[in-house]
Design a protein around this motif. Structure first.
Motif, PDB file in Angstrom:
ATOM      1  N   LEU A 421       0.934  -1.116   0.056  1.00  0.00           N
ATOM      2  CA  LEU A 421       0.135   0.056  -0.161  1.00  0.00           C
ATOM      3  C   LEU A 421       0.900   1.453   0.176  1.00  0.00           C
ATOM      4  N   LYS A 422       0.597   2.190  -0.879  1.00  0.00           N
ATOM      5  CA  LYS A 422       1.229   3.543  -0.741  1.00  0.00           C
ATOM      6  C   LYS A 422       1.030   4.224   0.463  1.00  0.00           C
ATOM      7  N   LYS A 423       1.720   5.038   0.810  1.00  0.00           N
ATOM      8  CA  LYS A 423       1.637   6.007   1.863  1.00  0.00           C
ATOM      9  C   LYS A 423       0.504   6.828   1.472  1.00  0.00           C
ATOM     10  N   ASN A 424      -0.425   7.190   2.511  1.00  0.00           N
ATOM     11  CA  ASN A 424      -1.675   7.937   2.061  1.00  0.00           C
ATOM     12  C   ASN A 424      -2.258   7.469   1.096  1.00  0.00           C
ATOM     13  N   SER A 425      -2.273   5.777   1.020  1.00  0.00           N
ATOM     14  CA  SER A 425      -3.305   5.118   0.208  1.00  0.00           C
ATOM     15  C   SER A 425      -4.695   5.460   0.102  1.00  0.00           C
ATOM     16  N   GLU A 426      -5.231   6.176   1.137  1.00  0.00           N
ATOM     17  CA  GLU A 426      -6.698   6.509   1.309  1.00  0.00           C
ATOM     18  C   GLU A 426      -6.943   7.491   0.441  1.00  0.00           C
ATOM     19  N   LEU A 427      -6.029   8.204  -0.164  1.00  0.00           N
ATOM     20  CA  LEU A 427      -6.144   9.453  -1.004  1.00  0.00           C
ATOM     21  C   LEU A 427      -6.387   8.723  -2.316  1.00  0.00           C
ATOM     22  N   PHE A 428      -6.058   7.714  -2.697  1.00  0.00           N
ATOM     23  CA  PHE A 428      -6.035   7.030  -4.082  1.00  0.00           C
ATOM     24  C   PHE A 428      -7.204   6.155  -3.975  1.00  0.00           C
ATOM     25  N   GLN A 429      -7.228   5.613  -5.353  1.00  0.00           N
ATOM     26  CA  GLN A 429      -8.465   4.619  -5.638  1.00  0.00           C
ATOM     27  C   GLN A 429      -8.264   3.632  -6.473  1.00  0.00           C
ATOM     28  N   ASP A 430      -8.789   2.338  -6.258  1.00  0.00           N
ATOM     29  CA  ASP A 430      -8.688   1.331  -7.153  1.00  0.00           C
ATOM     30  C   ASP A 430      -6.978   1.009  -7.229  1.00  0.00           C
ATOM     31  N   ASN A 431      -6.397   0.813  -8.681  1.00  0.00           N
ATOM     32  CA  ASN A 431      -5.040   0.340  -8.699  1.00  0.00           C
ATOM     33  C   ASN A 431      -3.938   1.515  -8.326  1.00  0.00           C
ATOM     34  N   ASP A 432      -4.373   2.565  -8.084  1.00  0.00           N
ATOM     35  CA  ASP A 432      -3.414   3.666  -7.748  1.00  0.00           C
ATOM     36  C   ASP A 432      -3.111   3.518  -6.413  1.00  0.00           C
ATOM     37  N   ARG A 433      -3.581   2.585  -5.522  1.00  0.00           N
ATOM     38  CA  ARG A 433      -3.363   2.560  -4.033  1.00  0.00           C
ATOM     39  C   ARG A 433      -2.220   1.702  -3.812  1.00  0.00           C
ATOM     40  N   TYR A 434      -1.842   1.113  -4.841  1.00  0.00           N
ATOM     41  CA  TYR A 434      -0.859   0.134  -4.562  1.00  0.00           C
ATOM     42  C   TYR A 434       0.382   0.164  -5.252  1.00  0.00           C
ATOM     43  N   GLU A 435       1.610  -0.124  -4.936  1.00  0.00           N
ATOM     44  CA  GLU A 435       2.972  -0.052  -5.485  1.00  0.00           C
ATOM     45  C   GLU A 435       3.511  -1.382  -5.231  1.00  0.00           C
ATOM     46  N   GLY A 436       4.624  -1.506  -5.972  1.00  0.00           N
ATOM     47  CA  GLY A 436       5.632  -2.816  -5.756  1.00  0.00           C
ATOM     48  C   GLY A 436       5.924  -3.387  -7.291  1.00  0.00           C
ATOM     49  N   TYR A 437       6.815  -4.618  -7.132  1.00  0.00           N
ATOM     50  CA  TYR A 437       7.162  -5.333  -8.374  1.00  0.00           C
ATOM     51  C   TYR A 437       6.029  -5.605  -9.226  1.00  0.00           C
ATOM     52  N   CYS A 438       5.070  -6.319  -8.494  1.00  0.00           N
ATOM     53  CA  CYS A 438       4.133  -7.074  -9.139  1.00  0.00           C
ATOM     54  C   CYS A 438       2.998  -6.115  -9.618  1.00  0.00           C
ATOM     55  N   VAL A 439       3.020  -5.055  -8.979  1.00  0.00           N
ATOM     56  CA  VAL A 439       2.128  -3.601  -9.397  1.00  0.00           C
ATOM     57  C   VAL A 439       2.690  -3.411 -10.970  1.00  0.00           C
ATOM     58  N   ASP A 440       3.797  -2.916 -10.854  1.00  0.00           N
ATOM     59  CA  ASP A 440       4.533  -2.591 -12.110  1.00  0.00           C
ATOM     60  C   ASP A 440       4.147  -3.773 -13.126  1.00  0.00           C
ATOM     61  N   LEU A 441       4.638  -5.059 -12.935  1.00  0.00           N
ATOM     62  CA  LEU A 441       4.244  -6.220 -13.844  1.00  0.00           C
ATOM     63  C   LEU A 441       3.073  -6.417 -14.395  1.00  0.00           C
ATOM     64  N   ALA A 442       1.826  -6.001 -13.439  1.00  0.00           N
ATOM     65  CA  ALA A 442       0.663  -6.166 -13.842  1.00  0.00           C
ATOM     66  C   ALA A 442       0.351  -5.127 -14.972  1.00  0.00           C
ATOM     67  N   ALA A 443       1.070  -4.139 -14.719  1.00  0.00           N
ATOM     68  CA  ALA A 443       0.749  -2.788 -15.682  1.00  0.00           C
ATOM     69  C   ALA A 443       1.366  -3.169 -17.040  1.00  0.00           C
ATOM     70  N   GLU A 444       2.618  -3.559 -16.784  1.00  0.00           N
ATOM     71  CA  GLU A 444       3.157  -4.140 -17.989  1.00  0.00           C
ATOM     72  C   GLU A 444       2.384  -5.125 -18.972  1.00  0.00           C
ATOM     73  N   ILE A 445       1.880  -6.028 -18.330  1.00  0.00           N
ATOM     74  CA  ILE A 445       0.892  -7.129 -19.047  1.00  0.00           C
ATOM     75  C   ILE A 445      -0.237  -6.439 -19.566  1.00  0.00           C
ATOM     76  N   ALA A 446      -0.929  -5.652 -18.810  1.00  0.00           N
ATOM     77  CA  ALA A 446      -2.115  -4.917 -19.324  1.00  0.00           C
ATOM     78  C   ALA A 446      -1.961  -4.198 -20.699  1.00  0.00           C
ATOM     79  N   LYS A 447      -0.545  -3.525 -20.722  1.00  0.00           N
ATOM     80  CA  LYS A 447      -0.420  -2.582 -21.617  1.00  0.00           C
ATOM     81  C   LYS A 447      -0.112  -3.327 -22.798  1.00  0.00           C
ATOM     82  N   HIS A 448       0.753  -4.469 -22.674  1.00  0.00           N
ATOM     83  CA  HIS A 448       1.121  -5.241 -23.877  1.00  0.00           C
ATOM     84  C   HIS A 448      -0.150  -6.076 -24.304  1.00  0.00           C
ATOM     85  N   CYS A 449      -1.168  -6.616 -23.410  1.00  0.00           N
ATOM     86  CA  CYS A 449      -2.165  -7.560 -23.936  1.00  0.00           C
ATOM     87  C   CYS A 449      -3.416  -6.699 -24.276  1.00  0.00           C
ATOM     88  N   GLY A 450      -3.199  -5.266 -23.985  1.00  0.00           N
ATOM     89  CA  GLY A 450      -4.528  -4.490 -24.193  1.00  0.00           C
ATOM     90  C   GLY A 450      -6.010  -4.708 -23.553  1.00  0.00           C
TER      91      GLY A 450
END
Length: 883
Positions: A421-450
C-alpha cells in the motif's frame, strides 16, 4: 406443526383391529433413511378401515443365500407382496422366486434386465434421458464409467447408439475395484483419461460411488474448466456438490424428485418435523431412493385397497407357504395382486407413477440439472413424448468468454516488495493505491495485452493450498479455480499440485530456498592478526624451508672447492702457511637465508655455482611468498572481516547449537518434507522434532525471530525475499550459502484461459528486453536502505592456503636438489684436477677433500688452516700431509 405431525403418526401406528395386509420388507444394512421413509409411508397411507402391516428383515443384499432365507421366511409368514432392494448378484434369485411363486416384488433398485412379470420397478429407466442429453451436448467422444453391479443394460444402449451415430466411447468398469485401493485406482484412471484427452465423462454409478470418484477428481484437479461430467442417476442434488461447485467444470445430471413441486414441498415440511432419533436419516433432505420407497408404499396401499374393496379372497392354503416345496406351488391370487399393482396410477414424490405390463415406469418426467456457481439449477426436462426439452440455453456458463470490453480481475497478495500500500493510500482509488514489483508487472502485462484490469487482494491472505480434508483450494489458487479471478500476479511458486488445477506462465523470476541468519559482529583484531593472510600450514612450511635452505647452503659450500679462499697474513707478516677460509658456516648460512627472506640482503654471497643456485631459488621463493603476503594483507586490512558461524546447509545439518526452521505452511516446508536427499531429509527430521517448534506462521515472524535470537536461529526462505529483507533496516540479517533448490514465480491463469498465451509472450518479451531485471533492481536495491550490495564483495577474503603457493615450494625443493648435484660435480671435478696435479690417486684425492669438508671447520666462522710450502722448503711436504 412438528408436534402435531408426530402425534398423528403415533396415533395411526396405534391403530389395531382394522383390516390389514401383511407386507414383507427386505432392507440392506445402512439403508436407514429408506427404512424411515418406508415407516412414514406405512403410517401416512394407513386408514382406519384398512392398513398395511410390514415384516422387516435387514440383510446383505449381495449375499444370495441370505436373500433366499429372508425371502422364504417372508413368504412363510403369509405376506401378500414384498418390498425390497437387490443388486446384480441377488436380482436373479429374487426374480426367479417371484416368477415361480407368483409373489409381487416392488423395488426402488435399478431396473432389472429382461421381462419380469412379478417385479415392479419404481425407478424409471435412465437410458432415454441419458442418450438425449449426450445428443444435445453433441458429444462425439467421451468416457463411460459404469458400475457393473447395476447391470449392463444402459451401457448396451449407449454402445448401440454410439455405433449408429459413430461416437467414440471408452467404457470402463469401476464396480470391481477393491475398497482399500479404490482411491488410488480412481486417480490412476483419471490420469490415464487425461493422457487420452478424455475430458467428457459419464458416471453411471450410485450416489455413494459417485461421491468417492468426485473426491479423487478434486484431488487431482480434474474439476476445473474444460471438463464436463454427466452423473447418470436420478439423484443429482442428493450428493454434496459444494466441493466441485466452484471448480469451473460443467456437471450435469438428472433429478426425479422435484423439490419445487407442491406435493414434494409439503412432504418436505413434514419430513423435517420428524425426530432423527426416531426416524434415522430424517435430519437430511430425502434422497431419491427414499422417495421411491415412500411412493412404493403408496402404490401398494392403493393396490390392496382396491382389492379389499373388490372383496377378492387372498388367503393361502395348503403348502403354499413353503417356497422350497417340490414341486413349487404358486399362489393363485398372486396374479390378481400383480395386476392390481400395475393398474395403480398416482402422483407421488417422483411424479406421475404408472406402469406398463412388464412392471416398468411409463409416462414419467425427469428434470435435467446443471451445476452452477450458485448451486444446482434446473435447465430442462425429459419425458417419453417430448424427449429433451431445454428451458435454459445457458449450458456453458463456466466457459471463459472473450476479454473484450471486460475488466480482468487480477488476484494478488500484500507482500513487500511485490505489492504494498502506498503512503496515504486512502487518498487514491483502485489500482493507484498499490505499488511494488507485481503492480508494475501487472501494468506491463495490461499494456502489452490491451486489457483493462483491477487489482484484488486475496481475501484470506494465502497463496493457495488444498485442504487435506475438504480438498478445497484456498488463497489465490482457489480464486482462480473457482472462477473468482482471471489472473494471479504475485510471488506464486510454480509447483506440480498447482499446475494440475491452474496454468502458469513462463517464470518471471527465478529463485530458490536460502538461509537467513543474523549478521555477525565484526571480529576484533588479535595480537597476531598479522599472521592471518597466510594459512597456518604455510607458515610452518616457510620455517622448515628456511632451515632446509640454510643447511643445504652450508653443505654445498663445504663440498664446493670454489667456496674456499686463501687469506693473506695480517700486519705484513710472512708466516709459514696461509689459511684457506669458507665463509658459509652454519650460522652464516642461517644469516644469509634470513637476510634474503627479509629482503635486507647480506655482506656475504656464494661464489660457487651450486651455492648461487641455492641462493637464486631462495630469492625467487621469498619474492613470491612476500608478494603474496603483502597483497593478501592489504585485502585483509580493507575488507570488513566478519566471522559467520554458518556457511551452507551442510553446516546447519551437522550442528544443533543453531536452530533452523521454515514457514509452517508453504512450498519451502513441503520441499524438505518430500525431499529424498539425505542432507535435506536429515534437516527435516530435526525440524519436525525440534522443541520448541522451529516453524513460524508468517515470514515476518521468522525474520523477527532471527533478529532476536542473537545468532541462535536460522530461517529458511525463498532467496528473493531473503535478499529484499537484507536491504531493509536495521540491516542486521544476511543471506549465507547458495540456494538449496531452483524454482520460479509464474503468473497464474485458470485452465483453458485465453490469456495464457498472450501473458506467456509478454513475460518472454519483458525478460529479453531486460525489463524484469530493471524492475527487480528498482524494488530490491535502488530502494534499499542498507546501500548497494556489491556481488564481488559477497565472499569474505580468506587466508592463502598451501595449495595456492605449492608451486613455489616445488621450485625451491627442485633448486636445492640441483644445487646439491652441482656441488657434487664441482667436488668431483676439483678432486680429479688435484689428483692429476699432485700425481695421486683420484680416490685418495676425494677422500682428502671429503675429510677437509667434514672436519675442517674449527671455528665459528669456518676458518680452516691449510699449510702451503714456502720458498726453499722441501717438496716432500704436501698439502695433503698437512691437512
Amino acid at each position: 406443526m412438528k408436534l402435531l405431525f408426530v402425534v398423528t403418526l403415533l396415533w395411526r401406528e396405534a391403530l389395531c383391529g382394522s383390516p390389514s395386509v401383511q407386507i414383507g420388507g427386505l432392507f440392506p444394512r445402512g439403508a436407514d433413511q429408506e427404512y424411515s421413509a418406508f415407516r412414514v409411508g406405512m403410517v401416512q397411507f394407513g386408514m382406519t378401515d384398512f392398513r398395511l402391516t410390514p415384516h422387516i428383515d435387514n440383510l446383505e443384499v449381495a449375499n444370495s443365500f441370505a436373500v433366499t432365507n429372508c425371502f422364504c421366511s417372508q413368504f412363510s409368514r403369509g405376506v401378500y407382496a414384498i418390498f425390497g432392494f437387490y443388486d446384480k448378484k441377488s436380482v436373479n434369485t429374487i426374480t426367479s422366486f417371484c416368477e415361480t411363486l407368483h409373489v409381487s416384488f416392488i423395488t426402488p433398485s435399478f431396473p432389472a434386465e429382461g421381462m419380469n412379470q412379478f417385479v415392479l420397478q419404481m425407478r424409471p429407466d435412465i437410458k432415454g434421458p441419458l442418450v438425449s442429453l449426450v445428443e444435445y451436448y453433441k458429444w462425439e467422444k467421451f468416457a463411460y464409467l459404469y458400475d457393473s453391479d447395476r447391470g449392463l443394460s444402459t451401457l448396451q444402449v449407449i454402445l448401440d447408439t454410439a455405433a449408429e451415430k459413430k461416437w467414440v466411447v471408452t467404457a470402463i468398469n469401476v464396480g470391481n475395484l477393491k475398497d482399500e485401493r479404490k482411491d488410488e485406482a480412481y486417480r490412476s484412471l483419471f490420469q490415464d483419461l487425461e493422457i487420452r484427452k478424455e475430458r467428457r465423462i459419464i458416471l453411471d454409478c450410485e450416489q455413494d460411488k459417485v461421491k468417492d470418484i468426485m473426491e479423487q477428481v478434486i484431488t487431482i484437479g480434474r474439476h476445473v474448466k474444460g471438463y464436463h461430467y454427466i452423473i447418470a442417476n436420478l439423484g443429482f442434488v442428493d450428493g454434496d456438490l459444494s466441493k466441485i461447485q466452484y471448480g469451473g467444470a460443467n456437471v450435469s445430471g438428472f433429478q426425479i424428485v422435484d423439490f419445487d413441486d407442491p406435493v414434494v414441498a409439503k412432504f418436505d415440511q413434514r419430513w423435517e418435523a420428524l425426530e432423527e432419533k426416531e426416524y434415522p436419516g430424517a435430519d437430511a433432505r430425502i434422497r431419491y431412493t427414499s422417495a421411491l420407497t415412500y411412493d412404493a408404499v403408496n402404490v401398494m396401499t392403493e393396490a390392496f385397497r382396491f382389492l379389499h374393496k373388490q372383496r377378492i379372497d387372498m388367503s393361502r392354503r395348503g403348502n403354499s407357504g413353503d417356497c422350497l416345496a417340490n414341486p413349487a406351488v404358486p399362489w393363485a391370487q398372486g396374479v390378481e395382486i400383480e395386476r392390481a399393482l400395475k393398474q395403480v396410477r398416482v402422483d407421488g414424490l417422483t411424479g406421475n407413477i404408472q406402469f406398463d405390463q412388464y412392471g416398468k415406469r411409463i409416462n414419467y418426467s425427469v428434470t435435467v440439472m446443471e451445476l452452477k456457481n450458485n448451486g444446482p439449477v434446473k435447465i430442462g426436462y425429459w419425458n417419453e413424448v417430448d424427449k429433451m426439452v431445454v428451458t435454459k440455453s445457458d449450458f456453458y456458463p463456466n466457459d471463459t468468454s472473450g476479454m473484450e470490453n471486460k475488466t480482468v480481475i487480477v488476484s494478488t497478495i500484500l507482500e513487500a516488495p511485490y505489492v504494498m500500500l502506498k503512503k496515504n493510500s486512502e487518498l487514491f482509488q483502485d489500482n493507484d493505491r498499490y505499488e511494488g514489483y507485481c503492480v508494475d508487472l501487472a501494468a506491463e502485462i495490461a499494456k502489452h495485452c490491451g486489457i483493462r484490469y483491477q487489482l484484488k487482494i486475496v481475501g484470506d491472505g494465502k497463496y493457495g493450498a488444498r485442504d487435506a480434508e475438504t480438498k478445497i483450494w484456498n488463497g489465490m489458487v482457489g480464486e482462480l479455480v473457482y472462477g473468482k479471478a482471471d489472473i494471479a500476479v504475485a510471488p506464486l511458486t510454480i509447483t506440480l499440485v498447482r499446475e494440475e488445477v491452474i496454468d502458469f506462465s513462463k517464470p518471471f523470476m527465478s529463485l530458490g530456498i536460502s538461509i537467513m541468519i543474523k549478521k555477525p559482529q565484526k571480529s576484533k583484531p588479535g595480537v597476531f592478526s598479522f599472521l592471518d593472510p597466510l594459512a597456518y600450514e604455510i607458515w610452518m612450511c616457510i620455517v622448515f624451508a628456511y632451515i632446509g635452505v640454510s643447511v643445504v647452503l652450508f653443505l654445498v659450500s663445504r663440498f664446493s672447492p670454489y667456496e674456499w679462499t686463501l687469506e693473506e697474513p695480517e700486519d705484513g707478516a710472512l708466516p709459514l702457511t696461509t689459511e684457506s677460509t669458507n665463509e658459509f658456516g652454519i650460522f652464516n648460512s642461517l644469516w644469509f637465508s634470513l637476510g634474503a627472506f627479509m629482503r635486507q640482503g647480506c655482506d656475504i654471497s656464494p661464489r660457487s655455482l651450486s651455492g648461487r643456485i641455492v641462493g637464486g631459488v631462495w630469492w625467487f621463493f621469498t619474492l613470491i611468498i612476500i608478494s603474496s603476503y603483502t597483497a593478501n594483507l592489504a585485502a585483509f586490512l580493507t575488507v570488513e572481516r566478519m566471522v559467520s558461524p554458518i556457511e551452507s546447509a551442510e553446516d546447519l545439518a551437522k550442528q544443533t547449537d543453531i536452530a533452523y526452521g521454515t514457514l509452517d505452511s508453504g512450498s519451502t516446508k513441503e520441499f524438505f518434507r518430500r525431499s529424498k536427499i539425505a542432507l535435506f531429509d536429515k534437516m527435516w527430521q530435526y525440524m519436525k522434532s525440534a522443541e520448541p517448534s522451529v516453524f513460524v506462521k508468517k515470514t515476518s515472524e521468522g525474520v523477527l525471530r532471527v533478529r532476536k535470537s542473537k545468532g541462535k536461529y536460522a530461517y529458511l526462505l525463498e532467496s528473493t525475499m531473503n535478499e529484499y529483507i537484507e536491504q531493509r533496516k536495521p540491516c542486521d540479517t544476511m543471506k549465507v550459502g547458495g540456494n538449496l533448490d531452483s524454482k520460479g514465480y509464474g503468473i497464474a491463469t485458470p485452465k483453458g484461459s485465453p490469456l495464457r498465451v498472450p501473458i506467456n509472450l509478454v513475460v518472454l518479451k519483458l525478460n529479453e528486453q531486460g525489463t524484469l531485471d530493471k524492475m527487480k533492481n528498482k524494488w530490491w536495491y535502488d530502494k534499499g536502505e542498507c546501500g548497494f550490495k556489491d556481488s564481488t564483495n559477497k565472499e569474505k577474503t580468506s587466508a592463502l592456503s598451501l595449495s595456492n603457493v605449492a608451486g613455489v615450494f616445488y621450485i625451491l625443493v627442485g633448486g636445492l636438489g640441483l644445487a646439491m648435484m652441482v656441488a657434487l660435480v664441482e667436488f668431483c671435478y676439483k678432486s680429479r684436477a688435484e689428483a692429476k696435479k699432485m700425481k695421486m690417486k683420484f680416490t685418495d684425492a676425494m677422500r682428502s677433500k671429503a675429510r677437509l669438508s667434514i672436519t675442517g671447520s674449527t671455528s665459528e666462522n669456518g676458518r680452516v688452516p691449510v699449510a702451503y710450502l714456502r720458498p726453499g722448503l722441501p717438496m716432500s711436504l704436501s698439502m695433503t700431509d698437512l691437512s
